[in-house]
Design a protein around this motif. Structure first.
Motif, mmCIF file in Angstrom:
data_model
loop_
_atom_site.group_PDB
_atom_site.id
_atom_site.type_symbol
_atom_site.label_atom_id
_atom_site.label_comp_id
_atom_site.label_asym_id
_atom_site.label_seq_id
_atom_site.Cartn_x
_atom_site.Cartn_y
_atom_site.Cartn_z
ATOM 1 N N VAL A 1 0.848 -1.192 0.000
ATOM 2 C CA VAL A 1 0.000 0.000 0.000
ATOM 3 C C VAL A 1 0.884 1.244 0.000
ATOM 4 C CG1 VAL A 1 -1.865 1.249 1.164
ATOM 5 C CG2 VAL A 1 -1.773 -1.232 1.295
ATOM 6 N N ARG A 2 0.507 2.210 -0.822
ATOM 7 C CA ARG A 2 1.151 3.524 -0.833
ATOM 8 C C ARG A 2 0.047 4.544 -0.588
ATOM 9 N NH1 ARG A 2 1.904 7.913 -4.246
ATOM 10 N NH2 ARG A 2 3.976 8.873 -4.203
ATOM 11 N N THR A 3 0.121 5.258 0.535
ATOM 12 C CA THR A 3 -0.941 6.184 0.907
ATOM 13 C C THR A 3 -0.383 7.576 1.154
ATOM 14 O OG1 THR A 3 -2.027 4.339 2.053
ATOM 15 C CG2 THR A 3 -2.940 6.528 2.380
ATOM 16 N N LEU A 4 -0.985 8.560 0.497
ATOM 17 C CA LEU A 4 -0.665 9.970 0.717
ATOM 18 C C LEU A 4 -1.715 10.560 1.645
ATOM 19 C CD1 LEU A 4 0.213 11.470 -2.783
ATOM 20 C CD2 LEU A 4 1.695 11.493 -0.782
ATOM 21 N N PHE A 5 -1.278 11.197 2.714
ATOM 22 C CA PHE A 5 -2.180 11.897 3.620
ATOM 23 C C PHE A 5 -1.842 13.383 3.607
ATOM 24 C CE2 PHE A 5 -2.170 7.618 5.466
ATOM 25 C CZ PHE A 5 -3.525 7.401 5.654
#
Length: 229
Positions: A213-217
């Protein structure tokens, strides 16, 4: 003290008076109120936006609520947002199937060329766009993902309850980045806004790779917590 910093302190006091969701006066009004140039006001507001004290709303600016706290644990985004009394949601951008390259195949414990799902979703909290999530999982692990899964729901709940896949552990890395123009457009932020980027490689209870998973917040809307012992 720099002039803009003094204005920033005055505006911060005003935010406390207005309360969450309160509309901020225009730059022109604030410049008149504090006897400074609009550029000085603009610099003060820019810092307050980056700190998450303000947020854009339509063509105006309003007082932002407290940052969302996401636990650094093997819990889903849905669970973390609900714990804070907010309504989680997701908007599907793309769900694609492709042959895995060598690096991705190795991370997922699959042979090179094995079919892999890539699911990209915008993360929402009370209908506010707060992040962008890209999930990779072998098709063999979730063969009917495109037919059985509601993209607005929790992917972790789907894996647990529909497929019987239990999470064991994960490796996670966090860094600060600037979003690409495409990512900024999807999340609804200026490209210059700092983002928190999480890379996660999860394994099942038997220790086999399960998902990447690659998540930008959004850096102005999120903070992360963990408990140390």
């Amino acid at each position: 003290m720099p002039k803009y910093y003094a204005v920033k302190a005055r505006v911060a006091e005003l935010l406390d008076e207005l309360g969450e969701g309160g509309a901020l006066p225009t730059e022109r009004d604030l410049a008149v109120r504090y006897g400074v140039s609009r550029e000085t006001v603009r610099q003060a507001l820019r810092e307050l936006l980056l700190e998450g004290r303000l947020r854009r709303h339509g063509r105006g600016t309003v007082v932002a609520g407290p940052k969302l706290e996401q636990p650094l644990s093997l819990a889903s985004y849905t669970e973390g947002v609900r714990r804070q009394g907010r309504r989680p949601g997701r908007h599907l951008v793309a769900l694609d199937r492709f042959a895995a390259s060598g690096a991705l195949a190795a991370e997922l414990g699959a042979p090179q060329g094995e079919p892999v799902w890539h699911m990209e979703r915008v993360l929402l909290a009370d209908d506010e766009r707060v992040g962008l999530e890209s999930t990779y999982i072998a098709v063999a692990r979730a063969p009917r993902l495109d037919a059985d899964f509601d993209p607005d729901s929790s992917f972790y709940a789907y894996l647990r309850e529909r497929l019987g896949l239990a999470f064991g552990d994960a490796d996670e890395r966090i860094e600060t980045v600037l979003a690409t123009p495409r990512e900024a457009l999807l999340v609804g932020t200026p490209p210059a806004l700092p983002m928190l980027l999480l890379h996660r490689l999860s394994r099942d209870a038997a220790g086999w790779p399960l998902e990447r998973v690659r998540t930008l917040f959004r850096g102005d809307r999120f903070s992360f917590t963990t408990r140390l012992g």
